[in-house]
Design an enzyme around this catalytic site. Structure first.
Site, PDB file in Angstrom:
ATOM      1  N   ARG A   1      -8.411 -16.108  -8.770  1.00 33.48           N
ATOM      2  CA  ARG A   1      -9.205 -17.235  -9.227  1.00 33.48           C
ATOM      3  C   ARG A   1      -9.030 -18.413  -8.280  1.00 33.48           C
ATOM      4  O   ARG A   1      -8.175 -18.387  -7.383  1.00 33.48           O
ATOM      5  CB  ARG A   1      -8.759 -17.635 -10.640  1.00 33.48           C
ATOM      6  CG  ARG A   1      -8.778 -16.499 -11.654  1.00 33.48           C
ATOM      7  CD  ARG A   1      -7.770 -16.753 -12.760  1.00 33.48           C
ATOM      8  NE  ARG A   1      -6.413 -16.899 -12.232  1.00 33.48           N
ATOM      9  CZ  ARG A   1      -5.359 -17.251 -12.972  1.00 33.48           C
ATOM     10  NH1 ARG A   1      -5.521 -17.497 -14.251  1.00 33.48           N
ATOM     11  NH2 ARG A   1      -4.164 -17.361 -12.424  1.00 33.48           N
TER      12      ARG A   1
ATOM     13  N   HIS B   1      -4.400   4.302  13.670  1.00 39.01           N
ATOM     14  CA  HIS B   1      -4.113   2.914  13.324  1.00 39.01           C
ATOM     15  C   HIS B   1      -5.379   2.105  13.054  1.00 39.01           C
ATOM     16  O   HIS B   1      -5.326   1.141  12.276  1.00 39.01           O
ATOM     17  CB  HIS B   1      -3.284   2.258  14.434  1.00 39.01           C
ATOM     18  CG  HIS B   1      -1.864   2.738  14.474  1.00 39.01           C
ATOM     19  ND1 HIS B   1      -0.883   2.248  13.649  1.00 39.01           N
ATOM     20  CD2 HIS B   1      -1.278   3.704  15.232  1.00 39.01           C
ATOM     21  CE1 HIS B   1       0.260   2.855  13.898  1.00 39.01           C
ATOM     22  NE2 HIS B   1       0.051   3.748  14.857  1.00 39.01           N
TER      23      HIS B   1
ATOM     24  N   ARG C   1      -5.778  -5.648 -12.356  1.00 35.78           N
ATOM     25  CA  ARG C   1      -7.157  -5.596 -11.868  1.00 35.78           C
ATOM     26  C   ARG C   1      -7.188  -5.168 -10.396  1.00 35.78           C
ATOM     27  O   ARG C   1      -8.019  -4.362  -9.990  1.00 35.78           O
ATOM     28  CB  ARG C   1      -7.805  -6.976 -12.050  1.00 35.78           C
ATOM     29  CG  ARG C   1      -9.273  -7.004 -11.727  1.00 35.78           C
ATOM     30  CD  ARG C   1      -9.969  -8.202 -12.385  1.00 35.78           C
ATOM     31  NE  ARG C   1      -9.396  -9.474 -11.954  1.00 35.78           N
ATOM     32  CZ  ARG C   1      -8.745 -10.312 -12.762  1.00 35.78           C
ATOM     33  NH1 ARG C   1      -8.547  -9.987 -14.036  1.00 35.78           N
ATOM     34  NH2 ARG C   1      -8.270 -11.453 -12.308  1.00 35.78           N
TER      35      ARG C   1
ATOM     36  N   ILE D   1       0.851  -1.201   0.000  1.00 37.76           N
ATOM     37  CA  ILE D   1       0.000   0.000   0.000  1.00 37.76           C
ATOM     38  C   ILE D   1       0.886   1.249   0.000  1.00 37.76           C
ATOM     39  O   ILE D   1       1.808   1.371   0.819  1.00 37.76           O
ATOM     40  CB  ILE D   1      -0.930   0.011   1.221  1.00 37.76           C
ATOM     41  CG1 ILE D   1      -1.847  -1.220   1.203  1.00 37.76           C
ATOM     42  CG2 ILE D   1      -1.772   1.291   1.258  1.00 37.76           C
ATOM     43  CD1 ILE D   1      -2.726  -1.361   2.440  1.00 37.76           C
TER      44      ILE D   1
ATOM     45  N   ASN E   1      -1.951   5.942   8.689  1.00 37.68           N
ATOM     46  CA  ASN E   1      -1.922   5.740  10.140  1.00 37.68           C
ATOM     47  C   ASN E   1      -1.703   7.049  10.886  1.00 37.68           C
ATOM     48  O   ASN E   1      -2.355   7.319  11.907  1.00 37.68           O
ATOM     49  CB  ASN E   1      -0.814   4.752  10.509  1.00 37.68           C
ATOM     50  CG  ASN E   1      -1.199   3.309  10.236  1.00 37.68           C
ATOM     51  OD1 ASN E   1      -2.371   2.950  10.265  1.00 37.68           O
ATOM     52  ND2 ASN E   1      -0.206   2.477   9.950  1.00 37.68           N
TER      53      ASN E   1
ATOM     54  N   ASP F   1      -6.012  -0.249   9.917  1.00 36.51           N
ATOM     55  CA  ASP F   1      -6.522  -1.622   9.939  1.00 36.51           C
ATOM     56  C   ASP F   1      -7.694  -1.787   8.975  1.00 36.51           C
ATOM     57  O   ASP F   1      -7.810  -2.805   8.272  1.00 36.51           O
ATOM     58  CB  ASP F   1      -6.961  -2.004  11.350  1.00 36.51           C
ATOM     59  CG  ASP F   1      -5.782  -2.186  12.295  1.00 36.51           C
ATOM     60  OD1 ASP F   1      -4.639  -2.287  11.804  1.00 36.51           O
ATOM     61  OD2 ASP F   1      -6.004  -2.223  13.521  1.00 36.51           O
TER      62      ASP F   1
ATOM     63  N   GLU G   1       1.940  -3.815   5.697  1.00 37.32           N
ATOM     64  CA  GLU G   1       1.004  -3.446   4.628  1.00 37.32           C
ATOM     65  C   GLU G   1       1.371  -4.133   3.318  1.00 37.32           C
ATOM     66  O   GLU G   1       0.938  -3.734   2.243  1.00 37.32           O
ATOM     67  CB  GLU G   1       0.992  -1.931   4.428  1.00 37.32           C
ATOM     68  CG  GLU G   1       2.260  -1.318   3.886  1.00 37.32           C
ATOM     69  CD  GLU G   1       3.281  -0.950   4.954  1.00 37.32           C
ATOM     70  OE1 GLU G   1       4.140  -0.104   4.672  1.00 37.32           O
ATOM     71  OE2 GLU G   1       3.213  -1.517   6.062  1.00 37.32           O
TER      72      GLU G   1
END
Length: 381
Positions: free
Chosen positions: A281, A262, A311, A250, A257, A266, A292
């Site tokens: 799939r 925090h 995607r 991320i 945060n 989460d 993260e």
């Protein structure tokens, strides 16, 4: 700890308990047996009245009230006390019956069924089941009382002399209900044993899940992914199958945060986990690799992994996390690596990680994938 007082059972619930369709505990078993014992003693009152043995008729009237007391104790959660009071009364009645009408009436059959129950209590009911010699001591006590009562019946004449027909009727009566008691108690104890096995299996399954998943995101944890990676590597070496790794991180997670707290961080991790699961799939594996950072094992070549990664990137970019009245947006950068013959596992992980951080250094919010080749900085096996 005593069990919680049982709720009143309907006839259909009792039927499901007897057939094993519904779970059963010690409290419910002892309540059902107490009702059955009360019914038997009411029949004993009638039987001994018809035999003109007023001593045993009066005794069983008292015992009926006694078992009603035991029933209430069990309803209050005093399971062990209920069992011990029952065992005490059966011994006392054996001695008293032999004293009044003799040994031949067969009341001793009830006592013989107690010995296996001592071991059941030690295993399933008693909280302190480490004293394995306790049921042995109880059994020896029962055996001693059994033979003492037998010799008592041989030394002293009974108070009431029954006819041969009365003795036969009393003997058959006691044998029939003694066998019924043993059969149904054994049946119920098998149900408890089966319930214990099911409970143990459920607990083991829960422990397996807890040991294999991340508690926050409910994705697989790093340890489980490492096992899956080793299996995928063996499969690729044996069958020549392709698999790819997608490592995602991320962007500016620390800022989330620091800005929103925090708990919001989460919530972002949970939201990302849901997106990851929705984009893969069957057969693909998703894990929280740490912090993260997430790792995906994609069954397929580089193109398939790129499609999944892109995607994911788009879905996360479009997603909004609602938290504390704020709309929190963020993005993710992803690096892809694909297995090729000669690649060791650590090289695959290192390449995915290197591609990820290349994307971090060149603008973030992108998928970085290189053709499956061994870089000069990586060692091949």
């Amino acid at each position: 700890m005593p069990e919680e007082p049982a709720k009143k059972k309907s006839s259909s619930q009792i039927k499901r308990i007897i057939t094993g369709e519904e779970g059963v505990n010690n409290q419910e078993i002892l309540q059902i047996l107490a009702v059955g014992i009360i019914v038997v003693h009411v029949l004993m009152v009638v039987l001994y009245h018809l035999m003109n043995v007023w001593q045993l008729s009066l005794y069983n009237i008292i015992v009926t009230a006694y078992y009603s007391y035991c029933f209430n104790e069990v309803r209050g959660g005093k399971i062990m006390k209920g069992y011990l009071l029952t065992f005490l009364e059966i011994h006392v009645q054996m001695i008293f019956t032999v004293f009044i009408v003799g040994w031949e009436l067969g009341f001793y059959a009830y006592v013989l069924g107690l010995i296996p129950l001592y071991y059941f209590l030690n295993m399933f009911v008693s909280e302190d089941n480490d004293h394995i010699f306790r049921p042995l001591a109880w059994s020896i006590t029962t055996v001693v009382l059994f033979f003492a009562t037998y010799f008592l019946g041989r030394v002293f004449a009974p108070v009431v002399k029954l006819s041969g027909a009365q003795t036969s009727i009393g003997f058959l009566f006691n044998m029939f209900f003694a066998f019924q008691l043993i059969i149904w108690m054994s049946h119920f104890f098998v149900l408890i044993y089966k319930k214990s096995l099911v409970t143990l299996e459920d607990q083991n399954a829960t422990l397996d899940v807890e040991a294999s998943e991340d508690p926050l995101t409910k994705l697989y944890n790093r340890r489980t992914m490492e096992t899956s990676l080793e299996k995928a590597m063996e499969e690729a070496k044996r069958k020549g199958a392709f698999f790819s790794l997608v490592m995602g991180d991320i962007d500016f997670f620390k800022k989330i945060n620091d800005t929103y707290g925090h708990d919001c961080g989460d919530a972002a991790l949970v939201a990302v986990s849901e997106i990851l699961l929705s984009c893969v799939r069957d057969g693909d594996i998703v894990c929280r690799w740490g912090g993260e950072e997430f790792l995906l094992l994609i069954i397929g070549n580089r193109e398939a992994a790129n499609a999944v990664a892109e995607r994911i990137r788009q879905r996360i970019e479009e997603n909004v996390v609602e938290y504390g009245g704020n709309q929190v947006r963020f993005t993710m950068t992803l690096g892809v690596s694909t297995y090729a013959p000669g690649y060791p596992l650590d090289a695959l992980l290192a390449q995915a990680d290197e591609n990820l951080y290349y994307g971090k250094e060149h603008g973030r919010n992108q998928v970085v994938s290189l053709k499956p080749q061994v870089k000069s900085t990586l060692k091949t096996s």
